[in-house]
Design a protein around this motif. Sequence first.
Motif, PDB file in Angstrom:
ATOM      1  N   ILE A  15       0.675  -1.144  -0.339  1.00  0.00           N
ATOM      2  CA  ILE A  15       0.147  -0.240   0.111  1.00  0.00           C
ATOM      3  C   ILE A  15       0.455   1.304  -0.114  1.00  0.00           C
ATOM      4  O   ILE A  15       0.652   2.286  -0.766  1.00  0.00           O
ATOM      5  CB  ILE A  15      -0.899   0.175   0.559  1.00  0.00           C
ATOM      6  CG1 ILE A  15      -2.577  -1.534   0.908  1.00  0.00           C
ATOM      7  CG2 ILE A  15      -1.270   1.503   1.510  1.00  0.00           C
ATOM      8  CD1 ILE A  15      -2.539  -1.277   2.409  1.00  0.00           C
ATOM      9  N   SER A  20       4.541   0.278  -7.745  1.00  0.00           N
ATOM     10  CA  SER A  20       4.328  -0.779  -8.122  1.00  0.00           C
ATOM     11  C   SER A  20       4.211  -1.318  -8.612  1.00  0.00           C
ATOM     12  O   SER A  20       3.355  -0.673  -9.988  1.00  0.00           O
ATOM     13  CB  SER A  20       2.797  -0.639  -7.161  1.00  0.00           C
ATOM     14  OG  SER A  20       1.953  -2.069  -7.508  1.00  0.00           O
ATOM     15  N   GLN A  23       1.180  -4.917  -8.986  1.00  0.00           N
ATOM     16  CA  GLN A  23       0.061  -5.521  -8.902  1.00  0.00           C
ATOM     17  C   GLN A  23      -0.540  -3.875  -8.281  1.00  0.00           C
ATOM     18  O   GLN A  23       0.276  -2.872  -7.639  1.00  0.00           O
ATOM     19  CB  GLN A  23      -0.618  -6.131  -7.729  1.00  0.00           C
ATOM     20  CG  GLN A  23       0.481  -5.616  -6.317  1.00  0.00           C
ATOM     21  CD  GLN A  23       0.793  -7.430  -5.678  1.00  0.00           C
ATOM     22  OE1 GLN A  23      -0.044  -8.643  -5.681  1.00  0.00           O
ATOM     23  NE2 GLN A  23       0.625  -7.213  -4.182  1.00  0.00           N
ATOM     24  N   ILE A  24      -1.639  -3.584  -8.474  1.00  0.00           N
ATOM     25  CA  ILE A  24      -2.315  -2.272  -7.769  1.00  0.00           C
ATOM     26  C   ILE A  24      -2.069  -2.459  -5.805  1.00  0.00           C
ATOM     27  O   ILE A  24      -1.763  -3.591  -5.912  1.00  0.00           O
ATOM     28  CB  ILE A  24      -4.048  -2.222  -8.556  1.00  0.00           C
ATOM     29  CG1 ILE A  24      -4.797  -3.134  -8.035  1.00  0.00           C
ATOM     30  CG2 ILE A  24      -3.691  -2.191  -9.796  1.00  0.00           C
ATOM     31  CD1 ILE A  24      -6.210  -2.807  -8.020  1.00  0.00           C
ATOM     32  N   SER A  25      -2.230  -1.407  -5.926  1.00  0.00           N
ATOM     33  CA  SER A  25      -2.021  -1.290  -3.901  1.00  0.00           C
ATOM     34  C   SER A  25      -3.342  -0.089  -3.992  1.00  0.00           C
ATOM     35  O   SER A  25      -3.728   0.637  -5.008  1.00  0.00           O
ATOM     36  CB  SER A  25      -1.130  -0.829  -3.225  1.00  0.00           C
ATOM     37  OG  SER A  25      -0.758   0.584  -3.590  1.00  0.00           O
ATOM     38  N   PHE A  65      -6.165   3.958  -4.566  1.00  0.00           N
ATOM     39  CA  PHE A  65      -5.691   3.069  -5.686  1.00  0.00           C
ATOM     40  C   PHE A  65      -4.223   3.675  -5.961  1.00  0.00           C
ATOM     41  O   PHE A  65      -3.796   5.118  -6.878  1.00  0.00           O
ATOM     42  CB  PHE A  65      -6.496   1.952  -6.625  1.00  0.00           C
ATOM     43  CG  PHE A  65      -6.508   2.835  -7.986  1.00  0.00           C
ATOM     44  CD1 PHE A  65      -5.527   3.392  -9.029  1.00  0.00           C
ATOM     45  CD2 PHE A  65      -7.832   3.524  -7.638  1.00  0.00           C
ATOM     46  CE1 PHE A  65      -5.310   3.665  -9.695  1.00  0.00           C
ATOM     47  CE2 PHE A  65      -7.882   4.543  -9.367  1.00  0.00           C
ATOM     48  CZ  PHE A  65      -7.304   4.192 -10.109  1.00  0.00           C
ATOM     49  N   THR A  70       0.840  -1.341 -14.116  1.00  0.00           N
ATOM     50  CA  THR A  70       0.327  -1.968 -14.056  1.00  0.00           C
ATOM     51  C   THR A  70      -1.211  -2.068 -15.501  1.00  0.00           C
ATOM     52  O   THR A  70      -0.997  -1.178 -16.440  1.00  0.00           O
ATOM     53  CB  THR A  70      -0.892  -2.029 -13.194  1.00  0.00           C
ATOM     54  OG1 THR A  70      -2.074  -0.678 -12.834  1.00  0.00           O
ATOM     55  CG2 THR A  70      -0.192  -2.157 -11.572  1.00  0.00           C
ATOM     56  N   ASP A  86      -9.992  -4.472  -1.680  1.00  0.00           N
ATOM     57  CA  ASP A  86      -8.959  -5.307  -0.813  1.00  0.00           C
ATOM     58  C   ASP A  86      -8.800  -6.049  -2.002  1.00  0.00           C
ATOM     59  O   ASP A  86      -7.550  -6.440  -2.676  1.00  0.00           O
ATOM     60  CB  ASP A  86      -8.491  -5.503   0.527  1.00  0.00           C
ATOM     61  CG  ASP A  86      -7.631  -4.494   1.564  1.00  0.00           C
ATOM     62  OD1 ASP A  86      -7.753  -3.705   0.710  1.00  0.00           O
ATOM     63  OD2 ASP A  86      -7.178  -5.067   2.429  1.00  0.00           O
ATOM     64  N   VAL A  89      -6.604  -6.271  -5.044  1.00  0.00           N
ATOM     65  CA  VAL A  89      -5.702  -5.925  -5.616  1.00  0.00           C
ATOM     66  C   VAL A  89      -5.169  -7.179  -6.095  1.00  0.00           C
ATOM     67  O   VAL A  89      -5.766  -8.839  -6.039  1.00  0.00           O
ATOM     68  CB  VAL A  89      -4.932  -6.221  -4.154  1.00  0.00           C
ATOM     69  CG1 VAL A  89      -3.300  -6.174  -4.624  1.00  0.00           C
ATOM     70  CG2 VAL A  89      -5.069  -4.705  -3.974  1.00  0.00           C
ATOM     71  N   ASP A 222      -1.366  -7.869 -11.837  1.00  0.00           N
ATOM     72  CA  ASP A 222      -1.559  -6.790 -11.442  1.00  0.00           C
ATOM     73  C   ASP A 222      -2.853  -6.756 -10.846  1.00  0.00           C
ATOM     74  O   ASP A 222      -3.273  -5.826  -9.376  1.00  0.00           O
ATOM     75  CB  ASP A 222      -1.900  -5.667 -12.166  1.00  0.00           C
ATOM     76  CG  ASP A 222      -0.615  -5.603 -13.182  1.00  0.00           C
ATOM     77  OD1 ASP A 222       0.291  -6.436 -12.763  1.00  0.00           O
ATOM     78  OD2 ASP A 222      -0.369  -5.070 -14.453  1.00  0.00           O
TER      79      ASP A 222
END
Length: 633
Positions: A15, A20, A23-25, A65, A70, A86, A89, A222
């Motif tokens: 996060i 990143s 993957q997304i955070s 986000f 990504t 969450d 993600v 991602d």
Amino acid sequence: MKKMYALLLVLSLLIFSGNSYSQISVTNNAPYNTAQYLIQNVLLGSGVIASNFTYNGAPVAVGFFNGVNTNLNLDSGIIITSGLIDTAVGPNNESSAAQINNLNGDPDLDAIMSPTLSYDASILEFDFVPMADTVKFRYVFGSDEYMEWVSTTPGGINDGFGFFLSGPGINGPYSNQSENIAIIPNTALPVTMFNLNLNNNGQYYFDNGDGQGTGTAPDGPDVQYDGFTVPLVAKHWVQCGQTYHIKIAIGDGGDWWIDSGVFLEAGSFTSTGINITADVSYGGPNDSTLFEGCGQACLYFVRGNTQTQDTVTLNVSGNAQNGVDYTPSIPSQIIFPVGVDSVVICISAVSDNQTEGLDTVHLAAVSSGPCAQGITNVTFFIGDHIPMVLNVSNDTTVCPNQQVFLNANVSGGVQPYGFSWSTGSTAQGILVTPSATTTYSVAVTDSCGANIQSSVITVTVPPNIFVSVSDVTVCEGQPITIAGNINGGVPNYNCSWVTLTGPDSIPANNCTQQYTFTPTANGTFVFTATDQCNRTSSDTLDVLVDTHCQINIPNVFTPNGDGLNDLLVFKNLDHFPGSGLKIFNRWGGQVYESSNYQNDWSGAGVPDGTYFFVLHVSDGKEYKGFVEILSHK
């Protein structure tokens, strides 16, 4: 407990990581836990003043986000979901990522999803005042319902969302006469799971797998959702300076189960004035420069509102003279009639045959009315047309079927260039593998079209290598000199002599060396040469040693011109080159001498009679005797 702590630690690192890459955070920790902060500090861009922020929904369903690097193709912004942020993600390693919030639905979502009902609704709302005639923002909708539930019959699962805009001049079918501006491009359909997927409007859909490795695409690294849209634009005309309201809502359709989410791009909620772009006809690396006497630059003026007539004032500046350095002149004012959203003005640069460098054209558009402060700008350049110069690769020599790269280097002119090779290729350079000498031609045009340069490159493939040697007959005990003859091929050569039969050997391996030796018996030898293309040629040399090769001494010859016995001939002397002969008369006077006698003395200049000779043979032997000349016999 330890496993839970480790999981939370990993999530927190994702996060708050600055970058990143896999993957997304997401986060909804403070300050990303209030509607006001998310809207004012994340979503809003230029030209909008916002107020009256509210959020209705589960606190876990909304937040911030980070999608840098990504496949979501949005760097950051607000995420609002029908479940848990969450679960968005990645990687996509679940088939049914879900959060049940047990929240009520929304009547506007019900209308979009009809006949399906909405559940777990998350709703973000605020008022805003636009500073121009259009409001717009970018977004992506994703769902873990894709694609398993897309084919469900009406009344089943159909997660969806809406951007419900209300205010002056809007009379839509939803609550407060709002209109949904989350619409599939070039249609009137709202963006929902049923309306936009792999099979319907698929050009706007990204297939992210199924979370089990069995989908129609690989599982993405991602984002957890099985599918999502490409970045789309929500856009609508507005009245400048008036107050509008927007409700951003998303919910589960038909159940409380598998999650969907919408991503709103940071800073993209904007309201700007007339949009101006300059498009130079040749594009490429010259997309902002118009060259004298070549092509044109088109200025596009685009507005969002087409309900009224608008007047736009154009301020032209820069060191290029309007109507002199380019024609036609750019007017000081353009008018948008009702129903027209764009105006195009195209200009050409005048060729003045002077070297001046780059001139600048700067254009600012000021809209009249309550939002006159909304100014948009564009700058482009006018440059001298420099003649095109073509330089190609040098002529070269290669082995048969050897690859060689031929390149056409161009300077000047107007890019991008067009290439046309005799091979049919349109690339700047070509890779060729000629089997024989070939001449390649290339013609190059620049984006002005009239400027054409051409050239040729010859790639030489040398003829094949060919060697030859001559058979030799030699008297026993006499030396011989041999050498191989080489034609064609590519120097430098590698050569060798190999004995096939006989006791003798030839040690020479220098291709140009003559080798002298005295053969002891008959023999057969092979001469081989290899060129730099690894092509090889061989020939056979036979050496015959004559064991009966004796000098035959004559005692008379008759040089009378009848063609018979006209010359003093010592038979087999030709096997002993370099033999010397001296002739003396009866008083001891020398009448003839040769250091390399060729059996060619005719007795010219001397009378008939008996003469004394001394023959020094090249093998070291010496013969003496008398010979009689009878020219009348």
